[in-house]
Design a protein around this motif. Structure first.
Motif, PDB file in Angstrom:
ATOM      1  N   ASP A  11      14.318  20.529   5.059  1.00 51.37           N
ATOM      2  CA  ASP A  11      14.098  18.390   4.216  1.00 51.37           C
ATOM      3  C   ASP A  11      13.956  17.709   5.534  1.00 51.37           C
ATOM      4  OD1 ASP A  11      13.596  20.753   2.319  1.00 51.37           O
ATOM      5  OD2 ASP A  11      15.037  19.462   0.638  1.00 51.37           O
ATOM      6  N   ILE A  14      11.550  17.974   7.920  1.00 49.45           N
ATOM      7  CA  ILE A  14      10.048  17.957   7.357  1.00 49.45           C
ATOM      8  C   ILE A  14      10.131  16.229   7.061  1.00 49.45           C
ATOM      9  CG2 ILE A  14       8.875  18.459   5.296  1.00 49.45           C
ATOM     10  CD1 ILE A  14       9.233  20.881   4.722  1.00 49.45           C
ATOM     11  N   ALA A  15      11.263  15.702   6.469  1.00 50.95           N
ATOM     12  CA  ALA A  15      10.949  14.356   6.462  1.00 50.95           C
ATOM     13  C   ALA A  15      10.955  13.455   7.393  1.00 50.95           C
ATOM     14  CB  ALA A  15      13.008  14.164   5.197  1.00 50.95           C
ATOM     15  N   CYS A  17       9.316  13.975  10.134  1.00 52.95           N
ATOM     16  CA  CYS A  17       8.025  14.192   9.849  1.00 52.95           C
ATOM     17  C   CYS A  17       7.243  13.012   9.837  1.00 52.95           C
ATOM     18  CB  CYS A  17       7.412  15.093  10.346  1.00 52.95           C
ATOM     19  SG  CYS A  17       6.013  16.136  11.023  1.00 52.95           S
ATOM     20  N   GLY A  18       7.592  13.267   8.204  1.00 55.25           N
ATOM     21  CA  GLY A  18       7.017  12.456   7.415  1.00 55.25           C
ATOM     22  C   GLY A  18       6.547  10.831   7.470  1.00 55.25           C
ATOM     23  N   LYS A  41       4.771  24.929   5.522  1.00 45.52           N
ATOM     24  CA  LYS A  41       4.878  23.156   4.637  1.00 45.52           C
ATOM     25  C   LYS A  41       5.489  22.098   5.772  1.00 45.52           C
ATOM     26  CE  LYS A  41       8.213  21.165   1.561  1.00 45.52           C
ATOM     27  NZ  LYS A  41       9.397  21.087   0.342  1.00 45.52           N
ATOM     28  N   PHE A  42       5.855  22.307   7.212  1.00 43.47           N
ATOM     29  CA  PHE A  42       6.140  21.590   8.036  1.00 43.47           C
ATOM     30  C   PHE A  42       5.031  20.892   8.438  1.00 43.47           C
ATOM     31  CE2 PHE A  42       6.463  19.860  12.139  1.00 43.47           C
ATOM     32  CZ  PHE A  42       8.348  18.814  11.758  1.00 43.47           C
ATOM     33  N   ARG A  44       1.786  21.127   6.536  1.00 46.26           N
ATOM     34  CA  ARG A  44       0.769  20.477   5.870  1.00 46.26           C
ATOM     35  C   ARG A  44       1.425  19.152   6.268  1.00 46.26           C
ATOM     36  NH1 ARG A  44       1.400  25.722   2.883  1.00 46.26           N
ATOM     37  NH2 ARG A  44       3.103  24.519   2.238  1.00 46.26           N
ATOM     38  N   THR A  45       2.815  18.964   5.921  1.00 45.72           N
ATOM     39  CA  THR A  45       3.250  17.664   6.297  1.00 45.72           C
ATOM     40  C   THR A  45       2.791  16.896   7.293  1.00 45.72           C
ATOM     41  OG1 THR A  45       5.096  18.651   4.626  1.00 45.72           O
ATOM     42  CG2 THR A  45       5.283  16.328   5.974  1.00 45.72           C
ATOM     43  N   ASN A  48      -0.757  16.067   6.274  1.00 48.16           N
ATOM     44  CA  ASN A  48      -1.610  15.355   5.935  1.00 48.16           C
ATOM     45  C   ASN A  48      -1.051  13.452   6.301  1.00 48.16           C
ATOM     46  OD1 ASN A  48      -2.852  17.375   4.943  1.00 48.16           O
ATOM     47  ND2 ASN A  48      -1.038  18.135   3.213  1.00 48.16           N
ATOM     48  N   SER A  49       0.151  13.844   7.257  1.00 44.02           N
ATOM     49  CA  SER A  49       0.745  12.532   7.293  1.00 44.02           C
ATOM     50  C   SER A  49       0.336  12.091   8.375  1.00 44.02           C
ATOM     51  CB  SER A  49       2.486  12.325   6.802  1.00 44.02           C
ATOM     52  OG  SER A  49       2.684  13.357   5.846  1.00 44.02           O
ATOM     53  N   THR A  74      -5.752  23.649   7.658  1.00 44.48           N
ATOM     54  CA  THR A  74      -5.767  21.994   7.864  1.00 44.48           C
ATOM     55  C   THR A  74      -6.568  22.152   8.963  1.00 44.48           C
ATOM     56  OG1 THR A  74      -3.340  22.287   8.520  1.00 44.48           O
ATOM     57  CG2 THR A  74      -4.345  21.304  10.036  1.00 44.48           C
TER      58      THR A  74
END
Length: 215
Positions: A11, A14-15, A17-18, A41-42, A44-45, A48-49, A74
């Motif tokens: 997390d 991923i955070a 990256c976001g 998940k990474f 996609r983040t 999308n971000s 993607t």
């Protein structure tokens, strides 16, 4: 670039990256905390971000089917991502969703790079993979470079399709705004390459009756 820096949780990565802003190029290298599901998940983040992301590179031993499926989604949605570089790639079956996702005249990706040696070792049915790649390129007008794959003498149609995309197939066949002059200019510019000329004339036989051509 993100590499293994001792992050304790997925997390956190991923955070991170976001919350980053304005990324146009992103490289993920050997982060053991991100196994295939979390790596998906990474991905996609990251995309999308960062709507202006143009280059994505992933180097991971855990890159598998889940990540490739996330990348496939993607590629279907992103018009800005132009280069995808995958090191330590998965098996052929895992990579195929990527190839199928690119089977569109309006796909945005222009460069697809695999790690040469690893992919060569893992591709079980090489002929099937190359057939799928050739079929994808039949309708993909934007992909201009595939590296890390040797297609050999039996799949020369692959480099030919890539050449056509360099010539401007997207501008002529993937757009409703192409004018007869665009076709004529492309034919003239490639007049010494009979394969290209033949393909373009077959794609638009009416160009032979164009008033510009007649003039």
């Amino acid at each position: 670039m993100l590499s293994s820096l001792g992050f304790r949780t997925t997390d956190t990565l991923i955070a991170l990256c976001g919350t980053a802003t304005g990324l146009r190029s992103f490289s993920l290298k050997m982060v053991p905390e991100l196994q295939d599901g979390n790596l998906a998940k990474f991905v996609r983040t990251a995309v999308n971000s960062h709507k202006n992301l143009r280059t994505l590179r992933i180097e991971s031993y855990d890159l598998g089917l889940a990540t490739c499926e996330a990348l496939a989604c993607t590629l279907k949605q992103s018009q800005t991502l132009k280069a995808l570089r995958l090191s330590l790639c998965p098996s052929m079956d895992d990579v195929l969703p990527l190839i199928k996702a690119l089977q569109s005249p309006r796909a945005g990706l222009e460069e697809l790079v695999f790690h040469v040696d690893y992919l060569s070792e893992r591709l079980g049915d090489r002929k099937h993979f190359l057939n799928c790649t050739a079929e994808m390129l039949r309708t993909n007008y934007t992909l201009k470079c595939i590296r890390g794959i040797s297609w050999g003498a039996t799949h020369t149609i692959i480099p030919f399709y890539l050449q056509l995309n360099h010539v401007g197939r997207a501008r002529l066949l993937g757009s409703d705004t192409a004018q007869p002059k665009d076709w004529i200019d492309t034919l003239i510019a490639n007049r010494h390459d009979t394969r290209v000329v033949h393909y373009l004339l077959l794609s638009n036989p009416t160009i032979c009756t164009s008033s510009i051509f007649a003039a």
